[in-house]
Design a protein around this motif. Structure first.
Motif, PDB file in Angstrom:
ATOM      1  N   HIS A  98      42.966 -21.306 -29.566  1.00  0.00           N
ATOM      2  CA  HIS A  98      41.984 -22.349 -28.974  1.00  0.00           C
ATOM      3  C   HIS A  98      42.108 -22.298 -27.369  1.00  0.00           C
ATOM      4  CE1 HIS A  98      41.252 -24.868 -32.295  1.00  0.00           C
ATOM      5  NE2 HIS A  98      42.424 -24.695 -32.804  1.00  0.00           N
ATOM      6  N   THR A  99      43.141 -21.593 -26.768  1.00  0.00           N
ATOM      7  CA  THR A  99      43.254 -21.502 -25.541  1.00  0.00           C
ATOM      8  C   THR A  99      42.114 -20.445 -25.034  1.00  0.00           C
ATOM      9  OG1 THR A  99      45.577 -21.875 -25.248  1.00  0.00           O
ATOM     10  CG2 THR A  99      44.430 -20.800 -23.353  1.00  0.00           C
ATOM     11  N   GLN A 102      38.253 -21.228 -26.830  1.00  0.00           N
ATOM     12  CA  GLN A 102      37.619 -22.719 -26.559  1.00  0.00           C
ATOM     13  C   GLN A 102      36.396 -22.429 -25.391  1.00  0.00           C
ATOM     14  OE1 GLN A 102      38.733 -25.864 -28.056  1.00  0.00           O
ATOM     15  NE2 GLN A 102      36.555 -25.710 -27.778  1.00  0.00           N
ATOM     16  N   SER A 107      39.211 -21.418 -20.080  1.00  0.00           N
ATOM     17  CA  SER A 107      40.645 -21.621 -19.652  1.00  0.00           C
ATOM     18  C   SER A 107      41.220 -20.595 -18.579  1.00  0.00           C
ATOM     19  CB  SER A 107      41.606 -21.616 -20.843  1.00  0.00           C
ATOM     20  OG  SER A 107      41.474 -22.344 -21.950  1.00  0.00           O
ATOM     21  N   PHE A 108      40.641 -19.428 -18.660  1.00  0.00           N
ATOM     22  CA  PHE A 108      40.990 -18.613 -17.535  1.00  0.00           C
ATOM     23  C   PHE A 108      39.773 -17.960 -16.870  1.00  0.00           C
ATOM     24  CE2 PHE A 108      44.517 -18.399 -20.600  1.00  0.00           C
ATOM     25  CZ  PHE A 108      45.493 -18.275 -19.802  1.00  0.00           C
ATOM     26  N   LYS A 155      48.823 -17.083 -15.747  1.00  0.00           N
ATOM     27  CA  LYS A 155      48.897 -18.346 -15.322  1.00  0.00           C
ATOM     28  C   LYS A 155      49.768 -18.758 -14.083  1.00  0.00           C
ATOM     29  CE  LYS A 155      48.662 -20.655 -19.951  1.00  0.00           C
ATOM     30  NZ  LYS A 155      49.620 -21.453 -20.803  1.00  0.00           N
ATOM     31  N   PRO A 162      47.484 -23.582 -15.248  1.00  0.00           N
ATOM     32  CA  PRO A 162      46.797 -24.403 -16.298  1.00  0.00           C
ATOM     33  C   PRO A 162      48.073 -25.101 -17.351  1.00  0.00           C
ATOM     34  CG  PRO A 162      46.528 -22.141 -16.740  1.00  0.00           C
ATOM     35  CD  PRO A 162      47.006 -22.327 -15.463  1.00  0.00           C
ATOM     36  N   THR A 163      47.877 -26.260 -17.288  1.00  0.00           N
ATOM     37  CA  THR A 163      48.897 -27.020 -18.122  1.00  0.00           C
ATOM     38  C   THR A 163      48.089 -27.924 -19.357  1.00  0.00           C
ATOM     39  OG1 THR A 163      48.954 -28.953 -16.867  1.00  0.00           O
ATOM     40  CG2 THR A 163      50.650 -27.047 -16.700  1.00  0.00           C
ATOM     41  N   THR A 164      46.830 -28.206 -19.195  1.00  0.00           N
ATOM     42  CA  THR A 164      46.054 -28.907 -20.329  1.00  0.00           C
ATOM     43  C   THR A 164      46.188 -28.409 -21.652  1.00  0.00           C
ATOM     44  OG1 THR A 164      44.733 -29.692 -18.381  1.00  0.00           O
ATOM     45  CG2 THR A 164      43.853 -29.870 -20.601  1.00  0.00           C
ATOM     46  N   TYR A 166      43.958 -29.738 -24.583  1.00  0.00           N
ATOM     47  CA  TYR A 166      42.767 -30.727 -25.100  1.00  0.00           C
ATOM     48  C   TYR A 166      43.207 -31.331 -26.249  1.00  0.00           C
ATOM     49  CZ  TYR A 166      40.293 -28.055 -21.178  1.00  0.00           C
ATOM     50  OH  TYR A 166      39.950 -27.578 -20.309  1.00  0.00           O
ATOM     51  N   LYS A 171      38.311 -30.974 -28.280  1.00  0.00           N
ATOM     52  CA  LYS A 171      37.993 -29.364 -28.760  1.00  0.00           C
ATOM     53  C   LYS A 171      36.790 -29.235 -29.710  1.00  0.00           C
ATOM     54  CE  LYS A 171      42.975 -28.202 -29.126  1.00  0.00           C
ATOM     55  NZ  LYS A 171      44.195 -27.886 -29.973  1.00  0.00           N
TER      56      LYS A 171
END
Length: 271
Positions: A98-99, A102, A107-108, A155, A162-164, A166, A171
């Motif tokens: 998912h990271t 998504q 995310s990155f 990271k 990032p620490t989220t 979702y 999602k």
């Protein structure tokens, strides 16, 4: 001509790692079919274009080309490094799935300058290459573990880190948005699809992203419009209808409100 989509993996391949070809080259803009490409460079110079972002190649560096993104190289020195290609199914039921996939928002970022940390990433790629080439029992799980280490180290190079995690609502919102954003621009459409209210969807977006769901939709439209203005041969009228606007003036007003310039000025400025 349309942007070509390359597929370097066979139907049965979920993962491949190889050394970067040590040749100075310029490539035409292209995408990849449904797989993530991770590129680590320990040597080289030039530029790397990913979507509408242009990066100077400053090894040690790492690049992420996500499924659906478009990229091209203009290398001016011989590159040395690795390319890992990862099908989505390789990470099914893995924490990274998912990271990474998504797809919006990402995310990155697309590029990292690794400075003194380059040796750590070079070691990870060497270990993955060894596992891939030797093919010992359970080598896929070992490679997945190295990938998890790689992204956790990345990271450290993100500010803030990032620490989220979702919510399921968000999602699912992102999944629907990916296929519907061209034709459907209203929050109510997505709330109905998700069997929720616009109020709850907005609250979720504000909690995790600090913006409304309408802003998320507009950001997605703007990002994709920038990409096509950079790469597509279609004229502005054709792009207007592709993005679900009924009139070129509406698309023009939307884009100018989002970016400060008209689509025509943006295209001219980056061409």
């Amino acid at each position: 001509m349309e942007i070509p989509v390359k597929n370097k993996l066979t139907n049965k391949e979920l993962f491949r790692i190889k050394r970067m070809k040590e040749v100075i080259k310029t490539t035409t803009p292209h995408g990849h079919k449904d797989y993530l490409e991770i590129i680590y460079l320990e040597q080289g110079a030039g530029t790397h274009q990913i979507d509408f972002n242009r990066f100077s190649v400053k090894p040690p560096s790492l690049y992420l080309v996500m499924p659906g993104q478009i990229h091209s190289w203009e290398l001016t020195a011989i590159p040395r490094g690795y390319v890992a290609m990862i099908q989505k199914d390789f990470l099914l039921e893995h924490p990274l799935y998912h990271t990474l996939f998504q797809t919006f928002p990402l995310s990155f970022p697309s590029a990292f300058e690794l400075d003194d940390a380059g040796e750590n990433f070079e070691m990870i790629f060497k270990k993955m290459e060894t596992e891939y080439l030797e093919g010992k029992p359970n080598f896929e799980a070992v490679i997945q573990t190295y990938l998890l280490l790689l992204f956790n180290l990345l990271k450290r190079h993100m500010q803030p880190a990032p620490t989220t995690v979702y919510s399921e609502l968000l999602k699912n919102f992102f999944i629907i948005l990916e296929t519907e954003f061209r034709a459907n621009h209203e929050t109510g459409f997505y709330a109905n699809k998700l069997n929720t209210t616009t109020k709850k969807l907005n609250k979720g977006c504000k909690t995790f992203l600090g913006k409304t769901s309408g802003t998320v939709i507009n950001d997605k439209l703007t990002a994709e419009a920038k990409k096509l203005l950079l790469y597509s041969p279609k004229n502005l009228t054709e792009l207007t209808y592709e993005f679900g606007f009924t009139d070129p003036s509406h698309f023009n007003k939307f884009f100018k409100r989002q970016t400060g310039v008209s689509p025509g000025v943006y295209r001219k400025g980056i061409s």
